[in-house]
Design a protein around this motif. Structure first.
Motif, mmCIF file in Angstrom:
data_model
loop_
_atom_site.group_PDB
_atom_site.id
_atom_site.type_symbol
_atom_site.label_atom_id
_atom_site.label_comp_id
_atom_site.label_asym_id
_atom_site.label_seq_id
_atom_site.Cartn_x
_atom_site.Cartn_y
_atom_site.Cartn_z
ATOM 1 N N ALA A 1 0.812 -1.214 0.000
ATOM 2 C CA ALA A 1 0.000 0.000 0.000
ATOM 3 C C ALA A 1 0.847 1.266 0.000
ATOM 4 N N SER A 2 2.079 1.181 0.500
ATOM 5 C CA SER A 2 2.944 2.367 0.524
ATOM 6 C C SER A 2 3.682 2.566 -0.789
ATOM 7 N N GLY A 3 3.516 1.646 -1.704
ATOM 8 C CA GLY A 3 4.193 1.770 -2.998
ATOM 9 C C GLY A 3 5.518 1.047 -3.051
ATOM 10 N N LEU A 4 5.908 0.457 -1.936
ATOM 11 C CA LEU A 4 7.186 -0.274 -1.895
ATOM 12 C C LEU A 4 7.051 -1.581 -2.664
ATOM 13 N N ARG A 5 8.034 -1.864 -3.486
ATOM 14 C CA ARG A 5 7.967 -3.038 -4.352
ATOM 15 C C ARG A 5 9.069 -4.026 -3.977
ATOM 16 N N ARG A 6 8.668 -5.297 -3.880
ATOM 17 C CA ARG A 6 9.651 -6.344 -3.539
ATOM 18 C C ARG A 6 9.547 -7.478 -4.549
ATOM 19 N N ALA A 7 10.708 -8.137 -4.779
ATOM 20 C CA ALA A 7 10.713 -9.279 -5.694
ATOM 21 C C ALA A 7 9.812 -10.368 -5.141
ATOM 22 N N LEU A 8 8.958 -10.928 -5.975
ATOM 23 C CA LEU A 8 8.014 -11.950 -5.521
ATOM 24 C C LEU A 8 8.426 -13.325 -6.040
ATOM 25 N N THR A 9 8.608 -13.423 -7.331
ATOM 26 C CA THR A 9 8.978 -14.722 -7.903
ATOM 27 C C THR A 9 9.480 -14.518 -9.326
ATOM 28 N N THR A 10 9.987 -15.575 -9.891
ATOM 29 C CA THR A 10 10.333 -15.535 -11.318
ATOM 30 C C THR A 10 9.631 -16.696 -12.016
ATOM 31 N N VAL A 11 9.201 -16.443 -13.234
ATOM 32 C CA VAL A 11 8.542 -17.500 -14.002
ATOM 33 C C VAL A 11 9.105 -17.508 -15.416
ATOM 34 N N GLN A 12 8.988 -18.637 -16.052
ATOM 35 C CA GLN A 12 9.465 -18.763 -17.428
ATOM 36 C C GLN A 12 8.464 -18.103 -18.379
#
Lengths: 346, 482
Positions: free
Chosen positions: B432-443
């Motif tokens: 909600a604060s706009g902070l972005r974090r790596a979640l996953t990687t997909v092919q």
């Protein structure tokens, strides 16, 4: 070096102007010939340098507003840049007034032909009224201008974005590289939200027994994108009033409007009670519930005085009632119709 | 940004080092061509949909110079401060400008600082950039200009080490040194998704748009005859007035004054090409540089004056003239030499004026005039804007589609040219604060991969830096989580 000005010193003269200025003139309504006060006038000198090839080497901007008599004065450029290859390359005057077509000293809108009626002194800047067949997207691009001009013309951006959105062919469907379809003209059929909420429905929710005088909220005019209702409690204080505003802007611009309201309304707190996203705000004794309906590209602001809506739940009920009626709004087909008679938009 | 202060600094700096370089006038012609290309392309849709910028080309985007390394920030600030506000490409004192303005600004600043201009030439016949090898005639011209101007080229023109040679523009396009080149575009676009904070993402997007403008400038110069016919000296150093400093391309001057920024053609049809380079040059001869070189003369690549005496025939004059041409095309059509002193035009099959010539005592003189410039510009400008629009669409050909449903999302890559050979989709969750974090990687794949979305996620962003049949690309996508 100072380039020769491509315009005369006065309207009745063939002598070239002094590019450095000073400049003066009067801004008039083209229909009435009456002076227009408060028009934004932005003057810009562009400098270039280089021998053989030429590059931008700075600019000077002067922004003012026309007075009550419609007149403007741009002082002579005082600080000339130095250097052997430095030249004063261009002078451009931009005049902007909401409700009129933007005016540039170099080109005409919408045809973009070269302008021939600008002069350094005593220029008569005749602003044509905005017509609904014109496109904001082209208008904003034509306008140009620095930060001040962009600020006064910011209200056009949503409409401009909508026009471009309607013009785009999705890449997946049409394939990248296809020419864009021609833009549909707008007809400026005003949005009408009269059917979204009635006096009786308010009374049914709040238990109020008095009369309402129905009208529109006066701060913003009704357009094809916006309409309002003001349920003014007859003979009562403002705290008994109910207000309703609806913006129908399309998916993209509605998001922007919702965010803008959230960032500007006092004490805004996200609640997610209605629509796809919502927040509450409060000012004095007036409570507001603003929500976004993405699918319809609509933002609704429901306000209710503390004496009318005595419980928070009443505001939600009113808001949901309006939400349930949104499908009854007239469809936006007007945007694809051929242009009707010219009509001024704000 | 303290642009006011920097404007003064920039102006002073440029006074001391008069600029070289640029082709079409940056503030008018390049700005107008870039503007038309952007409006005719899918860029508005990409910004509005794939990058969650609802106003698309009109979306205000803030560039924070604090996010950039100091030397880079200073250079960029000074170059941006020199822009003419009336063109709509200037940046506000708060560093904010509409997305479209960033693209136009990029196309204008692409040629600054001065020494960059030498790398905006590409000769498709030789596969080379600007070359100083001009033979005796060029040497004479050079010496004449040196004497004329009263100083050395380096000191006079740039204060830099410009020696009238340069890299091919196709090389400069991809050079890591080019801060508004293809690398910068890809890096900026990627960071516009990957960066953790909204401010950093906005800055990255502004830089990507600037770089997009820079890339377009390189392409647009491939539609300038002098730039694809290795013609610097004759076209750009010809005196235009009594002042030795008043020199420049008469054709570019004509285009700038006739069309300005807004007079460039409005109707633009995007052109499709298989790779980025193919927009400039390709074996099929349909790159913009290829097409421009073989169809147009520049002031410095005309036939030499042909000697005419009592016994000379028109055929002989034509043979002499053709023999003196530095390039095989355009072909010189049949000449009319009967009337002394009368100006004739050699025309193409579609009646376009190719060059002008006049028979004077003892010779035939070939030249370009405003009639030729008018026909050249009328033909070339829409074509350039069409190539520009096509290039934008090509660069944004692939997109990451994110369909959020319930607690999950379906992530897929669409629009790539053929098979995606390299790269993986990196997905980021924004709170909600706009902070972005790596979640996953997909092919990557068009079928899509389902991922779980953690609670509290307000938006998903995804990026794929990969390679397909058309070359390198960066695909992006964002979607709100309901």
């Amino acid at each position: 070096m100072i380039e020769a000005a491509p315009f005369p010193v006065r309207p009745d003269s063939v002598r070239p102007a002094d590019l450095l200025g000073p400049y003066d003139g009067i801004v008039l309504d083209a229909d009435t010939d009456r002076p227009i006060a408060g028009a934004t006038v932005a003057a810009a000198w562009a400098f270039e340098s280089g021998i053989g090839f030429h590059a931008p080497a700075g600019a000077h901007e002067f922004v003012t507003e026309t007075g009550a008599d419609g007149r403007y004065v741009v002082p002579k450029l005082a600080d000339l840049p130095g250097g052997a290859s430095m030249r004063v390359r261009r002078f451009t005057l931009i005049v902007y007034h909401r409700g009129h077509i933007a005016w540039r000293s170099d080109r005409l809108f919408p045809g973009r032909e070269a302008r021939r009626d600008f002069s350094q002194r005593g220029s008569r800047v005749r602003l044509e009224r905005w017509q609904s067949a014109l496109r904001h997207a082209e208008h904003v691009v034509f306008l140009g201008g620095g930060a001040r001009v962009r600020t006064v013309a910011a209200w056009e951006l949503q409409a401009a974005a909508l026009e471009l959105e309607g013009q785009q062919v999705p890449a997946a469907a049409a394939g990248a590289g296809e020419a864009s379809a021609p833009a549909a003209a707008t007809t400026a059929v005003p949005l009408d939200i009269a059917k979204l909420l009635s006096d009786d429905e308010i009374r049914g929710v709040t238990g109020y027994v008095g009369k309402f005088e129905d009208g529109k909220l006066a701060d913003l005019p009704t357009t094809e994108f916006y309409d309002s209702r003001h349920f003014k409690a007859a003979g009562k204080a403002e705290s008994y009033d109910v207000g309703l505003r609806v913006w129908r802007l399309g998916t993209a611009a509605a998001e922007v409007q919702f965010r803008k309201l959230m960032s500007t309304l006092p004490e805004a707190k996200t609640t997610d009670e209605v629509g796809d996203a919502s927040f509450r705000a409060r000012s004095g004794g007036i409570a507001a519930l603003v929500y976004l309906v993405r699918e319809r590209g609509v933002v609704v602001s429901m306000t209710c005085g503390g004496s009318q809506c005595t419980e928070p739940g009443q505001l939600v009920k009113l808001a949901k009632l309006v939400e349930s009626r949104l499908p009854e709004l007239p469809p936006e087909t007007s945007r694809a119709e051929p242009a009707a008679k010219p009509e001024e938009t704000p | 940004m303290k642009l006011t202060r920097v404007a003064a600094v920039a102006a002073l700096g440029l006074v001391a080092h008069a600029s070289v370089a640029r082709a079409y006038d940056p503030a008018t012609t390049h700005a107008g061509l870039t503007e038309r290309a952007a409006l005719a392309s899918q860029l508005h849709r990409v910004l509005a949909r794939a990058l969650s910028r609802p106003l698309g080309l009109f979306e205000p985007v803030a560039l924070s110079l604090d996010d950039l390394p100091r030397p880079q920030a200073q250079s960029l600030e000074a170059r941006l401060a020199a822009l003419d506000p009336s063109a709509g490409a200037s940046v506000g004192p708060d560093g904010v400008a509409p997305a479209l303005a960033w693209v136009i600004a990029g196309s204008v600043i692409a040629s600054t600082p001065a020494e960059r201009g030498q790398d905006y030439f590409y000769d498709p016949a030789r596969g080379s950039g600007l070359s100083n090898s001009g033979g005796v005639a060029s040497l004479g011209n050079t010496l004449g200009l040196l004497l004329d101007a009263g100083g050395g080229f380096r000191a006079l023109f740039t204060g830099t080490q410009f020696n009238m040679t340069g890299r091919p523009s196709t090389e400069w396009l991809r050079s890591p040194e080019n801060d508004v080149g293809l690398d910068a575009f890809h890096a900026g676009l990627e960071a516009a998704i990957v960066a953790d904070r909204p401010q950093h993402r906005a800055t990255a997007l502004a830089r990507a748009l600037l770089a997009l403008g820079g890339v377009l400038t390189i392409l647009e110069d491939a539609g300038e005859p002098a730039h694809v016919r290795n013609d610097f000296r004759q076209t750009y150093l010809t005196p235009r007035g009594p002042s030795p400093f008043d020199r420049g391309s008469p054709f570019e001057r004509y285009v700038s004054e006739t069309y300005g920024r807004m007079g460039v053609p409005v109707v633009v049809t995007p052109v499709r090409r298989p790779t980025v380079t193919a927009f400039i040059t390709a074996a099929d001869g349909q790159g913009l540089a290829d097409r421009t070189q073989r169809r147009f003369f520049s002031d410095g690549s005309l036939p030499d004056d042909a000697v005419v005496d009592r016994g000379t025939t028109a055929v002989e004059v034509m043979q002499d003239a053709r023999g003196s041409l530095p390039y095989a095309y355009p072909r010189l059509p049949r000449l009319e030499l009967k009337v002394m002193g009368k100006k004739y035009y050699a025309r193409t099959k579609d009646k376009r004026r190719l060059l002008a010539y006049v028979r004077v005592p003892g010779r035939v003189r070939f030249f370009l005039d405003e009639g030729v410039y008018a026909d050249t510009a009328r033909t070339l400008l829409p074509e350039i804007a069409g190539y520009g629009a096509g290039l934008i669409d090509h660069l944004f050909r692939a997109e990451i589609r994110i369909d959020t449903t319930g607690e999950g999302a379906l992530v897929s890559a669409v629009g790539a040219a053929g098979n995606i050979r390299k790269g993986e989709i990196r997905v980021f969750a924004e709170d909600a604060s706009g902070l972005r974090r790596a979640l996953t990687t997909v092919q990557p794949g068009s079928a899509g991969v389902r991922i779980t979305v953690p609670a509290g996620t307000k938006k998903l962003g995804a990026v794929l830096r990969g390679e397909d049949d058309a070359g390198d690309f960066v695909a992006v996508g964002e979607a709100p989580v309901k």
